[in-house]
Design a protein around this motif. Structure first.
Motif, mmCIF file in Angstrom:
data_model
loop_
_atom_site.group_PDB
_atom_site.id
_atom_site.type_symbol
_atom_site.label_atom_id
_atom_site.label_comp_id
_atom_site.label_asym_id
_atom_site.label_seq_id
_atom_site.Cartn_x
_atom_site.Cartn_y
_atom_site.Cartn_z
ATOM 1 N N VAL A 1 -41.115 -13.650 6.542
ATOM 2 C CA VAL A 1 -40.046 -12.760 7.041
ATOM 3 C C VAL A 1 -39.530 -13.295 8.373
ATOM 4 O O VAL A 1 -40.305 -13.473 9.311
ATOM 5 N N ALA B 1 -37.731 -5.619 4.865
ATOM 6 C CA ALA B 1 -37.768 -7.011 5.299
ATOM 7 C C ALA B 1 -38.892 -7.767 4.590
ATOM 8 O O ALA B 1 -38.745 -8.940 4.244
ATOM 9 N N THR C 1 -34.059 -8.225 9.438
ATOM 10 C CA THR C 1 -33.509 -8.431 8.089
ATOM 11 C C THR C 1 -33.585 -7.183 7.202
ATOM 12 O O THR C 1 -33.173 -7.211 6.056
ATOM 13 N N SER C 2 -34.117 -6.102 7.723
ATOM 14 C CA SER C 2 -34.190 -4.856 6.943
ATOM 15 C C SER C 2 -32.774 -4.305 6.750
ATOM 16 O O SER C 2 -31.946 -4.351 7.655
ATOM 17 N N VAL D 1 -34.880 -9.778 -1.085
ATOM 18 C CA VAL D 1 -33.948 -9.628 0.034
ATOM 19 C C VAL D 1 -32.827 -10.665 -0.084
ATOM 20 O O VAL D 1 -31.651 -10.364 0.118
ATOM 21 N N ALA E 1 -37.621 -5.572 12.806
ATOM 22 C CA ALA E 1 -37.388 -6.469 11.671
ATOM 23 C C ALA E 1 -35.881 -6.542 11.415
ATOM 24 O O ALA E 1 -35.304 -5.635 10.824
ATOM 25 N N GLY F 1 -31.320 -3.439 10.245
ATOM 26 C CA GLY F 1 -32.600 -3.688 10.915
ATOM 27 C C GLY F 1 -33.520 -2.484 10.863
ATOM 28 O O GLY F 1 -33.106 -1.391 10.486
ATOM 29 N N ASN G 1 -26.933 -4.335 6.777
ATOM 30 C CA ASN G 1 -28.077 -4.938 7.439
ATOM 31 C C ASN G 1 -28.228 -4.294 8.814
ATOM 32 O O ASN G 1 -27.671 -4.757 9.799
#
Lengths: 477, 417
Positions: free
Chosen positions: A113, A51, A143-144, A69, A141, A87, A85
């Protein structure tokens, strides 16, 4: 052979740079000392698109991670590479670690982020039921993501070659001569001239820079051991589970992979030989002992393989990207450790920006095809799709790898693709043949046979991964 | 959709024997689906002799043993699809397969016999440290290179694991001119047949080191050597006993795993010890109409026992197809005190035929007794000169014994020293 740009090193960074440069009206060659792309750190890392909360604000790592990203989504879509995706959680195992999460959250917000939050045990257990008993809280997180790093590399390179770039394998750069305005690269495949050189040689980027007298890059390879667990274990974690980072990196993670396995690792051992990827019993043991803190159900009974990779850690502790002080047409792309994979598309964009300043008259091509067609994935098809496919091409009706359900047709496709597979591991990375439970025990010799037939060479010249990695010797008596 | 009375998944010795027995029992439409190019299964690459001593009373090579069954199959109207991979078996017994002639094939079956065999445990399952060069492979993979493809996969060989395939390959590689430096065995005893230790190692002067394992592999491209070490009673390497051995090949013979991916797909319950389905005395799984036999059910030592077991499954499938298979009252069998497992795991006490319970022991015993007990009654007790983990044993349960049991009974088999 003469090119406008020679890129040294076909890892994820070199391949994506080559693809980016294939958008321009210039001649680009990607030089790789191995028999395939993705043969260094790219094939042995955690496979996470981070992220971006970990890097120091203002650093190149922070900037390129967050930009990466964004670009990764576009690249994966264009290249038909699965990106999931899922997270990530950074877990605190004691009250004392919670301030650390807070610090990471603030740092992440400063890096731009989105969506970071701290969740406490009750909520964490709901989301990750297999989490360890001592977990008290975690930074989440959203967006990880996860991506297969070698698949991204292969796809990027295929696309670059489709758009006119050249891939030169078994082409190790031994010496670089500066020749007036340009360079002559002395390689294991002869002399190659280039106006601009991009040093994306991973753990060897320091050595390559030295070839033009640039001694500013000091790489300290950091080896990391990993376990890969069977697909039956892929649901032990739904997101990537990190522990609080230390000086030596992001620590041991437990994460599903895009293919549904579970990856566990890495250790972090500093050493001198960037080509040494021997795992050690101590390294593997430390990985296991850390992993069961996060997910106690991780069991080595379900390990299907273990491996190690070298991160190109650099003493400057940030990415080094830019023209060398010795020669502005020599661009270093060095120290690309974590979050290198996450940043790779942004690094490519940045490097292309530098190149456009260096080559007069450089222009975008009028025709650039950004798409790599999705390879056939028989295992993911419905019965109806399978029936249709086999009807069209019978080679898709012959299963070669039974553990992963990979067909002969897919293997033939992988060999004949742009910058296609030349060895058994190359077929494995492109198709997954040999990546399952039996690890190629049954299909290995069939893959050798198909490679020999399609490349029209004797079977005993086919290697596991190039060089002297011979599989068969002489005929029997 | 095709229709068959019986679909047999796998055309090795197990699948062929089951299909032939079902045919003899009168089943009309039978098909065997085999993933390899020919029938015969793994026997095709086992060109050494030693097969058939029990079943045929003579010593045959693997291909000869398989050949007899292939000839029998060819005499019947059993349909055979080779080079055909079964992708899925559904809960209502629809078998989906694919090949490069007929494309995707779907077959509705009354009964299914699972006979997919087993695979070798690969390196990854052992977590051997070190590099991952070419030259590390399972013994069975090497056997295919040598015996089927006709190429030598190495010249200087270390073998880890003294299972039968490892022992056989020690001899085979030696005969082909390779130097086999040592066979290392983690356990204090060999997992292979005694006769193979004598004929494959002793006769060729190949050392067998017990309580010894490979702890690391070396070499970047091709294997250049391995480090071996002795292990303690907890099977942990003993520091200071490390020894480097130069070699270009490491063959692994470290265990076999029944290939039950299709069984898992149907949701068939597996035995945690055998890795194969839980079955009754006719080898019917807990999923009605699906039977299992051969190495997919339990890893056998001798193919002769595979044949014996598969004929039972073939008969069971035939009875099922004809609606003759009894429901009855099933009780469990259980291995205790040195007996690692028992197949079958459940027995119908209304059965009117003898039932053989197959089992393996967990360690070597000399002069110990095999005791069969039910509800406090000793059903049989027999002294054995030698019991070893490498060899399958069996005890017989007669209908008379079963008559005295009820739905709460449990048959146990144990070792008494």
């Amino acid at each position: 052979m003469k090119y406008d740009v020679a890129v040294i090193g076909a890892g994820v960074v070199g391949s994506l740079i080559t693809r980016e440069l294939s958008k321009y009206n210039i001649g680009v060659a990607l030089l790789e000392r191995a028999n395939d792309c993705a043969m260094g750190a790219t094939k042995a890392n955690s496979a996470i698109v981070h992220a971006g909360f970990d890097a120091k604000p203002g650093s190149l790592k922070a900037k390129l991670n967050v930009r990466g990203v964004e670009l990764m989504k576009v690249a994966c879509e264009e290249l038909n590479v699965p990106l999931k995706n899922i997270g990530a959680y950074v877990v605190a195992f004691s009250e004392e670690e919670i301030p650390h999460l807070q610090e990471l959250l603030e740092r992440g917000e400063e890096n731009g982020v989105p969506g970071l939050e701290i969740v406490y045990r009750d909520e964490l257990v709901k989301r990750e039921p297999n989490i360890g008993e001592k977990a008290v809280a975690a930074l989440y997180a959203p967006t990880s993501s996860i991506v297969c790093p070698y698949e991204l590399t292969i796809a990027g390179l295929e696309n670059a070659v489709t758009n006119g770039a050249e891939f030169l394998r078994n082409c190790e750069v031994k010496e670089i001569r500066q020749n007036g305005d340009g360079f002559v690269l002395i390689t294991t495949r002869g002399e190659i001239e280039a106006d601009v050189v991009i040093n994306a040689a991973g753990v060897h980027s320091g050595k390559v820079a030295e070839m033009i007298g640039d001694t500013s890059i000091e790489i300290k390879p950091r080896r990391g051991d990993y376990y890969l667990l069977d697909k039956s274990q892929g649901a032990l974690a739904f997101s990537t589970i990190f522990q609080c980072p230390t000086k030596m990196g992001k620590g041991v993670l437990v994460s599903p992979t895009v293919d549904g396995n579970l990856i566990v690792g890495p250790s972090a051992i500093e050493h001198d030989d960037g080509d040494n990827v021997e795992t050690t019993a101590e390294g593997l043991e430390s990985v296991y002992n850390s992993a069961i803190k996060s997910i106690p159900a991780v069991s080595l009974r379900n390990a299907i393989t273990s491996f190690s990779g070298n991160r190109a850690h650099c003493t400057a502790d940030d990415f080094i990207i830019g023209s060398s002080e010795k020669n502005k047409k020599f661009i270093n792309v060095a120290g690309i450790e974590s979050p290198g994979l996450s940043s790779a598309p942004a690094i490519a964009e940045m490097v292309a920006g530098i190149v456009t300043e260096l080559i007069p008259g450089i222009q975008k091509k009028s025709v650039f095809n950004p798409n790599r067609p999705a390879p056939v994935r028989f295992r993911e098809m419905t019965s109806t799709q399978r029936a249709k496919l086999v009807e069209k091409n019978k080679a898709y009706g012959r299963i070669i790898c039974r553990c992963e359900t990979i067909t002969e047709g897919e293997i033939i496709d992988a060999i004949h693709a742009p910058a296609g597979a030349r060895d058994v591991d190359g077929v494995k990375r492109r198709t997954r043949a040999g990546m399952g439970r039996c690890q190629g025990g049954f299909c290995g010799s069939k893959v050798v046979e198909i490679l020999a037939r399609e490349l029209n060479v004797p079977v005993n010249t086919i290697t596991k991964f190039g060089g002297k990695s011979d599989i068969m010797y002489d005929k029997t008596k | 959709m095709l229709n068959y009375d019986l679909v047999v998944v796998g055309g090795g010795p197990a699948g062929m024997a089951a299909a032939l027995q079902a045919k003899e029992e009168g089943v009309e439409k039978i098909v065997i689906l085999e993933r390899a190019e020919t029938l015969g299964g793994i026997l095709e690459q086992c060109i050494h002799t030693g097969f058939g001593l029990h079943y045929f009373g003579e010593e045959l090579s693997g291909p000869e043993y398989a050949g007899r069954f292939i000839a029998e199959v060819e005499k019947t109207d059993i349909d055979v699809y080779t080079d055909t991979m079964v992708l899925d078996v559904s809960k209502d017994n629809v078998v989906t397969a694919v090949n490069n002639r007929d494309g995707l094939i779907q077959i509705k079956a009354i009964a299914v016999v699972l006979a997919m065999g087993c695979r070798e445990r690969p390196r990854g399952a052992l977590s051997i440290a070190g590099s991952r060069p070419a030259g590390v492979m399972t013994a069975g993979t090497a056997q295919k290179y040598v015996n089927i493809d006709g190429y030598m996969p190495g010249k200087k060989v270390v073998i880890l694991g003294s299972g039968d395939i490892g022992l056989i390959m020690a001899r085979r590689m030696t005969l082909e001119g390779a130097e086999v430096k040592v066979v290392c065995e983690l356990m204090p005893y060999s997992g292979g047949l005694k006769r193979n230790i004598v004929q494959c190692l002793d006769d060729f002067g190949i050392p067998l080191r017990l309580s010894c394992t490979v702890i690391a592999t070396h070499g970047k491209e091709r294997l250049e050597g391995v480090t071996i070490a002795n292990v303690d009673e907890n099977l942990k390497p003993i520091p200071g006993t490390e020894q480097y051995i130069e070699c270009d090949t490491l063959l692994l013979s470290v265990g076999l795993i029944p290939e039950n991916e299709l069984s898992n797909g149907v949701g068939i319950e597996l035995d945690r010890v055998t890795g194969g389905p839980v079955v009754d005395e006719y080898r019917e799984t807990l999923h009605k109409g699906i039977f299992a036999c051969g190495n997919v059910l339990q890893v056998h030592d001798l193919v002769d026992y595979v044949t014996e077991e598969s004929k039972i499954a073939g008969k069971g499938a035939a009875n099922y197809i004809f609606g003759k298979k009894q429901d009855g009252t099933f009780i469990n069998t259980k291995g205790v005190n040195g007996v690692r497992y028992i197949v079958p795991q459940r027995v119908n006490i209304e059965n009117e035929e003898d039932v053989k319970l197959y089992f393996r022991v967990g360690q070597v015993y000399k002069g110990a007794k095999v005791v069969v007990e039910c509800d406090g009654n000793i059903l049989s007790s027999k002294k054995k000169v030698m019991l070893a983990p490498g060899e399958m044993e069996n005890v017989k349960i007669t209908p008379e014994m079963l008559k005295n049991m009820n739905k709460n009974s449990e048959i146990t088999v144990r070792i008494e020293e």
